[in-house]
Design a protein around this motif. Structure first.
Motif, PDB file in Angstrom:
ATOM      1  N   ASP A 210      47.905  63.959  30.367  1.00  0.00           N
ATOM      2  CA  ASP A 210      47.390  63.576  29.048  1.00  0.00           C
ATOM      3  C   ASP A 210      47.146  62.076  28.905  1.00  0.00           C
ATOM      4  OD1 ASP A 210      50.044  62.902  29.200  1.00  0.00           O
ATOM      5  OD2 ASP A 210      50.480  63.385  27.120  1.00  0.00           O
ATOM      6  N   ARG A 211      47.065  61.348  30.029  1.00  0.00           N
ATOM      7  CA  ARG A 211      46.872  59.896  29.944  1.00  0.00           C
ATOM      8  C   ARG A 211      45.988  59.412  31.087  1.00  0.00           C
ATOM      9  NH1 ARG A 211      52.435  58.008  32.689  1.00  0.00           N
ATOM     10  NH2 ARG A 211      52.436  59.761  34.081  1.00  0.00           N
ATOM     11  N   PHE A 212      45.501  58.196  30.941  1.00  0.00           N
ATOM     12  CA  PHE A 212      44.687  57.584  31.982  1.00  0.00           C
ATOM     13  C   PHE A 212      45.551  56.696  32.853  1.00  0.00           C
ATOM     14  CE2 PHE A 212      41.214  58.775  29.186  1.00  0.00           C
ATOM     15  CZ  PHE A 212      40.241  59.155  30.103  1.00  0.00           C
ATOM     16  N   LEU A 213      45.280  56.748  34.172  1.00  0.00           N
ATOM     17  CA  LEU A 213      45.963  55.910  35.148  1.00  0.00           C
ATOM     18  C   LEU A 213      44.946  55.017  35.839  1.00  0.00           C
ATOM     19  CD1 LEU A 213      48.343  58.479  36.921  1.00  0.00           C
ATOM     20  CD2 LEU A 213      48.843  57.028  34.950  1.00  0.00           C
ATOM     21  N   LEU A 214      45.415  53.881  36.306  1.00  0.00           N
ATOM     22  CA  LEU A 214      44.567  52.963  37.055  1.00  0.00           C
ATOM     23  C   LEU A 214      44.322  53.539  38.443  1.00  0.00           C
ATOM     24  CD1 LEU A 214      43.236  50.141  36.887  1.00  0.00           C
ATOM     25  CD2 LEU A 214      45.352  49.203  37.825  1.00  0.00           C
ATOM     26  N   ASN A 215      43.058  53.780  38.759  1.00  0.00           N
ATOM     27  CA  ASN A 215      42.699  54.362  40.052  1.00  0.00           C
ATOM     28  C   ASN A 215      42.044  53.329  40.966  1.00  0.00           C
ATOM     29  OD1 ASN A 215      42.357  56.614  41.878  1.00  0.00           O
ATOM     30  ND2 ASN A 215      40.183  56.518  41.390  1.00  0.00           N
ATOM     31  N   ARG A 216      41.377  52.371  40.353  1.00  0.00           N
ATOM     32  CA  ARG A 216      40.686  51.341  41.123  1.00  0.00           C
ATOM     33  C   ARG A 216      40.716  50.046  40.339  1.00  0.00           C
ATOM     34  NH1 ARG A 216      34.334  51.745  42.663  1.00  0.00           N
ATOM     35  NH2 ARG A 216      34.203  49.862  43.898  1.00  0.00           N
ATOM     36  N   PHE A 217      41.047  48.947  41.032  1.00  0.00           N
ATOM     37  CA  PHE A 217      41.110  47.635  40.411  1.00  0.00           C
ATOM     38  C   PHE A 217      40.608  46.648  41.455  1.00  0.00           C
ATOM     39  CE2 PHE A 217      43.617  43.820  39.107  1.00  0.00           C
ATOM     40  CZ  PHE A 217      43.059  43.669  37.841  1.00  0.00           C
ATOM     41  N   GLU A 218      39.302  46.407  41.421  1.00  0.00           N
ATOM     42  CA  GLU A 218      38.663  45.662  42.502  1.00  0.00           C
ATOM     43  C   GLU A 218      38.013  44.396  41.972  1.00  0.00           C
ATOM     44  OE1 GLU A 218      34.998  46.872  45.230  1.00  0.00           O
ATOM     45  OE2 GLU A 218      36.722  48.214  45.392  1.00  0.00           O
ATOM     46  N   LEU A 219      38.360  43.266  42.582  1.00  0.00           N
ATOM     47  CA  LEU A 219      37.768  41.984  42.232  1.00  0.00           C
ATOM     48  C   LEU A 219      36.318  41.966  42.704  1.00  0.00           C
ATOM     49  CD1 LEU A 219      38.316  39.122  41.104  1.00  0.00           C
ATOM     50  CD2 LEU A 219      38.902  38.457  43.442  1.00  0.00           C
ATOM     51  N   ILE A 220      35.416  41.524  41.831  1.00  0.00           N
ATOM     52  CA  ILE A 220      34.008  41.377  42.181  1.00  0.00           C
ATOM     53  C   ILE A 220      33.750  39.900  42.431  1.00  0.00           C
ATOM     54  CG2 ILE A 220      31.629  41.643  41.412  1.00  0.00           C
ATOM     55  CD1 ILE A 220      32.616  43.815  39.490  1.00  0.00           C
ATOM     56  N   SER A 221      33.249  39.592  43.599  1.00  0.00           N
ATOM     57  CA  SER A 221      33.028  38.172  43.927  1.00  0.00           C
ATOM     58  C   SER A 221      31.798  37.596  43.266  1.00  0.00           C
ATOM     59  CB  SER A 221      32.931  37.972  45.422  1.00  0.00           C
ATOM     60  OG  SER A 221      32.030  38.870  45.992  1.00  0.00           O
TER      61      SER A 221
END
Length: 157
Positions: A146-157
Motif C-alpha cells: 500500500d505504499r511507494f518505495l524508491l526503486n531507482r535514484f540516479e544522478l543525471i550528469s
C-alpha cells in the motif's frame, strides 16, 4: 434482437464510464504534489538513516531494516555496501542536513510505478560552513503493498 443490442449498448456505456473513472483516478492520485511529498518523505528518511550510520554508528542490521521500509532490495544492498565502505575508509565527509525536491517532470506513471526527473537541493554542512547544492536525478518509485518505495535514484550528469 433489439433487446440484445440495448443490453450490449448499456454494457458499453458502463465500461466506458468506469474506464474514464479509472483514468481520472490516476490524475487525482498521481499529481505533482503527491510525487514531491512522497519523494521528499522517502529521501529524508534515507538521509537520516545514512547520517545515523555514518555519524552515530547505527547498527547495520537496524539500518537495513529501516532502509527496507523505503527502498527496494537492490538499493538497500547498494546503500549497505556504501555504508560498509565508508565505515572501513573514514574520510572527512560532509553532513547532509536537509533537502528540497524541485521541478519534477513526470516521464511515466500509473498506480503501480512513477518515473520522473527532478532537481534536488541539498543542504550540506561542512566543518566551517554551510552550503546548498542542486543536482538533477531520475527517480522511480514503485508500489509495494500500500505504499511507494524508491526503486531507482540516479544522478543525471
Amino acid at each position: 434482437m433489439k433487446r440484445k443490442l440495448i443490453v450490449v449498448f448499456i454494457l458499453m456505456i458502463i465500461i466506458l464510464f468506469f474506464s474514464i473513472g479509472q483514468a481520472q483516478t490516476y490524475n487525482d492520485i498521481i499529481n505533482e504534489a503527491f510525487v514531491i511529498k512522497t519523494t521528499r518523505t522517502i529521501l529524508v528518511n534515507r538521509m537520516n538513516i545514512m547520517n545515523l550510520c555514518i555519524y552515530e554508528g547505527l547498527d547495520l542490521k537496524l539500518a537495513e531494516e529501516k532502509l527496507k521500509e523505503i527502498e527496494v532490495d537492490a538499493l538497500v544492498k547498494e546503500d549497505l555496501k556504501n555504508l560498509v565502505y565508508l565505515r572501513e575508509n573514514p574520510t572527512d565527509l560532509e553532513y547532509v542536513s536537509a533537502l528540497r525536491v524541485l521541478n519534477i517532470s513526470l516521464i511515466d506513471y500509473s498506480l503501480e510505478k512513477i518515473r520522473f526527473k527532478t532537481e534536488i537541493e541539498w543542504e550540506i554542512n561542512y566543518y566551517e560552513d554551510k552550503t546548498t547544492e542542486v543536482f538533477k536525478y531520475e527517480i522511480e518509485l514503485i508500489r509495494v503493498d500500500d505504499r511507494f518505495l524508491l526503486n531507482r535514484f540516479e544522478l543525471i550528469s
